[in-house]
Design an enzyme around this catalytic site. Structure first.
Site, mmCIF file in Angstrom:
data_model
loop_
_atom_site.group_PDB
_atom_site.id
_atom_site.type_symbol
_atom_site.label_atom_id
_atom_site.label_comp_id
_atom_site.label_asym_id
_atom_site.label_seq_id
_atom_site.Cartn_x
_atom_site.Cartn_y
_atom_site.Cartn_z
ATOM 1 C CG ASP A 38 -0.003 0.065 2.604
ATOM 2 O OD1 ASP A 38 1.046 0.002 2.480
ATOM 3 O OD2 ASP A 38 -0.859 -0.008 3.720
ATOM 4 C CG HIS A 241 21.537 1.512 -18.890
ATOM 5 N ND1 HIS A 241 20.115 0.809 -19.328
ATOM 6 C CD2 HIS A 241 21.477 3.308 -18.890
ATOM 7 C CE1 HIS A 241 19.750 2.162 -20.471
ATOM 8 N NE2 HIS A 241 21.190 2.582 -20.486
ATOM 9 C CG ASP A 258 24.292 9.711 -16.678
ATOM 10 O OD1 ASP A 258 23.002 10.715 -16.311
ATOM 11 O OD2 ASP A 258 24.397 8.871 -17.271
ATOM 12 C CG ASP A 269 20.978 12.618 -19.384
ATOM 13 O OD1 ASP A 269 21.813 12.373 -18.515
ATOM 14 O OD2 ASP A 269 20.519 12.227 -20.275
ATOM 15 C CG HIS A 348 26.143 5.113 -25.059
ATOM 16 N ND1 HIS A 348 26.782 6.482 -25.162
ATOM 17 C CD2 HIS A 348 27.119 4.765 -24.247
ATOM 18 C CE1 HIS A 348 27.432 6.674 -24.844
ATOM 19 N NE2 HIS A 348 28.243 5.934 -23.884
ATOM 20 C CG HIS A 352 19.114 10.982 -25.352
ATOM 21 N ND1 HIS A 352 18.256 11.835 -24.352
ATOM 22 C CD2 HIS A 352 20.607 10.143 -24.426
ATOM 23 C CE1 HIS A 352 19.655 11.983 -22.735
ATOM 24 N NE2 HIS A 352 19.991 11.335 -23.113
ATOM 25 C CG HIS A 359 16.704 9.111 -22.927
ATOM 26 N ND1 HIS A 359 16.760 7.763 -22.430
ATOM 27 C CD2 HIS A 359 17.516 9.548 -22.690
ATOM 28 C CE1 HIS A 359 17.363 7.454 -21.444
ATOM 29 N NE2 HIS A 359 17.859 8.390 -22.343
ATOM 30 C CD GLU A 383 23.792 10.569 -23.191
ATOM 31 O OE1 GLU A 383 24.341 9.734 -22.228
ATOM 32 O OE2 GLU A 383 23.253 10.593 -23.671
ATOM 33 C CE1 TYR A 387 30.807 3.874 -21.031
ATOM 34 C CE2 TYR A 387 30.283 4.280 -23.010
ATOM 35 C CZ TYR A 387 30.592 4.791 -21.624
ATOM 36 O OH TYR A 387 29.884 5.485 -22.193
ATOM 37 N NE ARG A 405 26.784 7.986 -20.532
ATOM 38 C CZ ARG A 405 27.033 6.707 -19.266
ATOM 39 N NH1 ARG A 405 28.126 6.288 -19.705
ATOM 40 N NH2 ARG A 405 26.043 7.277 -17.654
ATOM 41 C CD GLU A 407 24.046 12.416 -20.421
ATOM 42 O OE1 GLU A 407 24.482 11.873 -19.407
ATOM 43 O OE2 GLU A 407 22.733 11.745 -21.095
HETATM 44 N N1 GLY Z 1 21.326 9.163 -18.053
HETATM 45 C C1 GLY Z 1 20.602 8.746 -18.775
HETATM 46 C C2 GLY Z 1 21.341 8.881 -20.568
HETATM 47 O O1 GLY Z 1 22.325 9.008 -20.282
HETATM 48 O O2 GLY Z 1 21.016 9.065 -21.582
HETATM 49 MN MN MN Z 2 21.337 11.008 -21.805
HETATM 50 MN MN MN Z 3 23.303 10.594 -18.324
#
Ligand code: GLY
Ligand code: MN
Ligand code: MN
Length: 440
Positions: A38, A241, A258, A269, A348, A352, A359, A383, A387, A405, A407
């Site tokens: 609940d 992730h 991140d 982001d 990747h 985006h 996103h 970004e 890796y 990374r 970003e």
């Molecule tokens: N934090 C998710 C991305 O960088 O797309």
């Molecule tokens: Mn991102």
């Molecule tokens: Mn990100």
């Protein structure tokens, strides 16, 4: 004091309605979500619905109608309820909603099943979120079916269209006030990243850095964290992730963070990668500098008229060349790109759309399937990352376990672009400097 007001929502609705010849649009609020038994997750409104009316309650609807003679907007909201007010807080209710929203009508949500039949009468087109299926839309279809056999009704719903495509095309171009909200989110996110750099040391746990950042977000009034934070020490950064954040931070490792917050539901982001102990090793610096150079060159290329697909391709070429320069890949860049060899270390996309969703689900292509070109007001993350897994024996030992990374959030301007998160330190020198002054 909220940045947004009724004028913005009304003009968005007018713009949406002006793109239709006629029809009924139904937009639904997000349902409240149970976390366990609940207890509930903190409520997060459906971004398309919020974009069109700014209402933050569940069990509410926005219905818009357009005929040759009439254009109108209606809200359906929960009535004020003592019991709900006691346990969960006060609902706005119908009367207050009439004062707050600049819409033509406000109704009690419980009247929706009857009223929607009247609303759909003599309409031929219904616009809904085609890929969501809340009971409200089921009810609308039921009502449309009922009208098929109702005496005196001359026209019937013939087609159901996806309204989200229209709204998300609108969401693609951010207005000044939306950019202000994004900037506010970035301002707090900048503070949080700098705080993480200032307190990081070997022996801390990843979740401790996460908590330091959450404190900055929440104690400064952020509406939420924009997504589950990634705080990844050492080889954990090679899990894209990684959200476990329970490992210890080790001497000599990098940490990839991140993490970012929302302001009035607008996201930021941001990723930064820095040495846990404040000093890059030679190998870490080599890879870091390559990723940073790629990021700077990609950002430099962003301006109105540039196609998003071209930017993706360009970033892959730069990353592939960086991997060759580092000795991680060998051969001709062109051949490596064709065989997608670079994807093993740079898997990747370059970025985006970002806005009400981290996103942002805005289109990347036009109706003919052609990549969109950048236009002033679009916001995209950039970004790049490299890796190298700790167990990758194809790569020189000194690079194994490094995941980097970087970003930032980029606004397309009339002449070029603006890095909205440029204040967050990212050169090797700046990072080492801010970390040198930290209290241990
Ligand atoms: N934090 C998710 C991305 O960088 O797309
Ligand atoms: Mn991102
Ligand atoms: Mn990100």
């Amino acid at each position: 004091m909220s940045l947004m007001n009724e004028i913005y929502y009304k003009s968005r609705r007018q713009k949406l309605l002006s793109s239709l010849e006629e029809g009924v649009i139904i937009l639904t609020s997000a349902p409240a979500k149970t976390r366990s038994n609940d207890t509930q997750y903190p409520y997060r409104q459906n971004s398309d619905f919020y974009y069109m009316c700014g209402f933050q309650e569940d069990n509410s609807l926005l219905v818009m109608v357009k005929t040759k003679e009439v254009v109108k907007s209606m809200m359906f909201v929960e009535g004020y309820d003592e019991e709900h007010a006691l346990w969960n807080g006060s609902r706005l209710g119908v009367e207050k909603a009439k004062e707050r929203f600049d819409v033509d009508e406000v109704h009690d949500i419980h009247d929706y099943p009857t009223l929607i039949t009247d609303i759909l009468r003599d309409h031929v087109a219904l616009y809904i979120d085609l890929f969501d299926d809340p009971p409200w839309l089921e009810q609308a279809k039921k009502s449309a079916k009922e009208l098929l056999s109702t005496r005196g009704v001359k026209r019937h719903i013939q087609a159901i269209y996806d309204v989200t495509h229209l709204i998300r095309s609108q969401r693609l171009i951010k207005s000044d006030i939306e950019i202000e909200a994004i900037k506010k989110a970035i301002e707090l996110t900048a503070k949080a990243h700098h705080e993480a750099m200032k307190v990081s040391k070997a022996g801390m746990y990843e979740y401790e850095l996460q908590a330091k950042m959450s404190y900055v977000f929440l104690s400064n009034g952020a509406s939420a964290e924009a997504y589950g934070a990634i705080v990844a020490g050492g080889n954990n950064a090679n899990t894209l992730h990684y959200i476990d954040n329970r490992d210890i931070l080790r001497e000599g490792d990098l940490v990839l963070i991140d993490a970012a917050c929302e302001w009035e539901l607008y996201a930021s982001d941001i990723t930064r990668t820095f040495p846990v102990n404040g000093k890059f090793t030679d190998a870490q610096r080599d890879v870091y500098q390559k990723v940073l150079d790629v990021q700077l060159r990609v950002i430099e290329a962003m301006k109105p008229g540039v196609k998003r697909d071209w930017l993706q391709q360009y970033s892959e070429e730069l990353l592939c060349q960086a991997l060759i320069d580092l000795g991680i890949l060998s051969g001709e860049c062109k051949t490596l790109l064709e065989s997608k060899a670079h994807k093993k270390y740079a898997p990747h996309g370059i970025g985006h759309w970002m806005g009400l969703d981290v996103h942002d689900p805005c289109p990347y292509v036009d109706d003919a399937g052609e990549s969109l070109s950048f236009i002033e007001g679009m916001v995209m993350t950039i970004e790049p990352g490299i890796y190298i897994r700790a167990d990758d024996e194809n790569v020189a030992e000194k690079y194994r376990g490094i995941g980097i990374r970087i970003e930032d959030d980029i606004l397309i301007t009339s002449e070029g672009c603006e890095n909205l998160s440029a204040m967050i330190v990212k050169s090797v020198e700046e990072i080492e400097k801010i970390m040198l002054g930290r209290s241990l």
